[in-house]
Design an enzyme around this catalytic site. Structure first.
Site, short mmCIF file in Angstrom:
data_model
loop_
_atom_site.label_atom_id
_atom_site.label_comp_id
_atom_site.label_asym_id
_atom_site.label_seq_id
_atom_site.Cartn_x
_atom_site.Cartn_y
_atom_site.Cartn_z
N HIS A 206 9.13 5.46 0.69
CA HIS A 206 9.74 5.49 2.02
C HIS A 206 11.22 5.24 1.77
CE1 HIS A 206 5.92 4.92 4.27
NE2 HIS A 206 5.58 4.09 3.31
N ARG B 270 -1.16 -5.85 -1.68
CA ARG B 270 -0.35 -4.65 -1.41
C ARG B 270 0.74 -4.52 -2.46
NH1 ARG B 270 -1.65 -2.41 3.23
NH2 ARG B 270 0.16 -1.06 3.25
N CYS C 293 3.63 8.43 1.30
CA CYS C 293 2.71 7.29 1.39
C CYS C 293 1.36 7.62 2.03
CB CYS C 293 3.41 6.12 2.08
SG CYS C 293 2.63 4.56 1.66
N1 GLN Z 1 -2.22 2.73 4.87
C1 GLN Z 1 -1.87 3.15 3.54
C2 GLN Z 1 -1.93 2.02 2.54
O1 GLN Z 1 -1.78 0.88 2.91
C3 GLN Z 1 -0.49 3.81 3.57
C4 GLN Z 1 0.60 2.86 3.94
C5 GLN Z 1 1.93 3.50 4.19
O2 GLN Z 1 2.02 4.67 4.58
N2 GLN Z 1 2.99 2.73 4.03
O3 GLN Z 1 -2.11 2.27 1.36
#
Ligand code: GLN
Length: 249
Positions: free
Chosen positions: A201, A133, A96
């Site tokens: 993840h 998101r 990620c």
């Molecule tokens: N901050 C990054 C995003 O929001 C990665 C997020 C994460 O590692 N879960 O894209």
């Protein structure tokens, strides 16, 4: 068989969310159960990175703010060492936020956070709030060198960034369920030699123990797969992650 796996955890204080730390625990256990030694070195902000001292480099995910801190140090002081490690065939697994920093840059509004340029990709954070998101359970189909056919990786994703692969980059897998790199490309992650980036993840490795074994084999450059273990619990964890993503088990 090699007598030990030397793992470098990059920025474990700043880059470790959604149980990413569990990936390291799983690697340690699976090595121990097979009599392979396990050495873990944490390399953080301001530390020197020795490209020859580790078989596997690991970095988890992070918030945008933490990523910015890391990016500055990583692109400024660890870029060459990471390139040297990749060039000599060390394995690199970045999840990620870590995945995003493997590329050229991460665009956060007007700001451009530098990556280490190990793979041909860049990431752009979607404008707007949390609604933009890409979140949820995800499953991808992957074909990895040395495996006899396609396999499934299942996990959980939560990212605001959209990652665009350049012509020089191949994806890690095909999205079966979930969003992946951009939400509409149909691709997830990146695979370049033994460098892997992924949005999964989960934690990724406990939900996909077969992949952890492939990673150890690749990092140690072993010709044959690792000897099997009693994986009833690991198989149940994998089945549960597949089910959560909506795949038949
Ligand atoms: N901050 C990054 C995003 O929001 C990665 C997020 C994460 O590692 N879960 O894209």
């Amino acid at each position: 068989m090699a007598d030990r796996l030397r793992v470098c955890a990059l920025y474990p204080e700043l880059m470790s969310i959604y149980a990413d730390r569990g990936n390291l625990l799983l690697l340690a256990r699976r090595c121990a159960w097979r009599g392979i030694g396990f050495e873990l070195t944490a390399v953080g902000h301001g530390d020197t990175l020795d490209p020859d001292a580790h078989d596997l480099f690991y970095m988890g995910g992070g918030q945008d703010r933490d990523q910015q801190l890391v990016a500055e140090d990583m692109a400024g002081h660890k870029r060459e060492a990471l390139h040297a490690a990749a060039a000599r065939g060390a394995a690199i697994l970045a999840v990620c936020g870590g995945y995003q920093l493997l590329g050229d840059h991460y665009e956060l509004g007007a700001e451009r956070v530098p990556g280490v340029g190990l793979v041909d990709l860049h990431t752009v954070r979607a404008a707007g709030g949390t609604g933009t998101r890409l979140v949820g359970n995800v499953a991808i189909e992957v074909e990895l060198p040395g495996l006899d056919g396609p396999r499934v990786l299942a996990g959980f994703e939560n990212h605001g960034g959209r990652t665009h692969l350049g012509p020089g980059a191949a994806p890690l897998g095909r999205v079966l369920r979930g969003h992946g790199n951009t939400g509409d490309s149909g691709w997830e992650g990146v695979l370049a030699g033994s460098t892997i980036g992924t949005y999964l993840h989960g934690p990724l490795l406990p939900k996909n123990a077969w992949f952890a074994d492939w990673l150890v084999q690749t990092a140690l450059r072993l010709d044959a797969p690792l000897p099997p273990l009693d994986d009833r619990l690991e198989d149940a964890a994998h089945a549960s992650a597949r089910r959560a993503a909506g795949l038949p088990v």
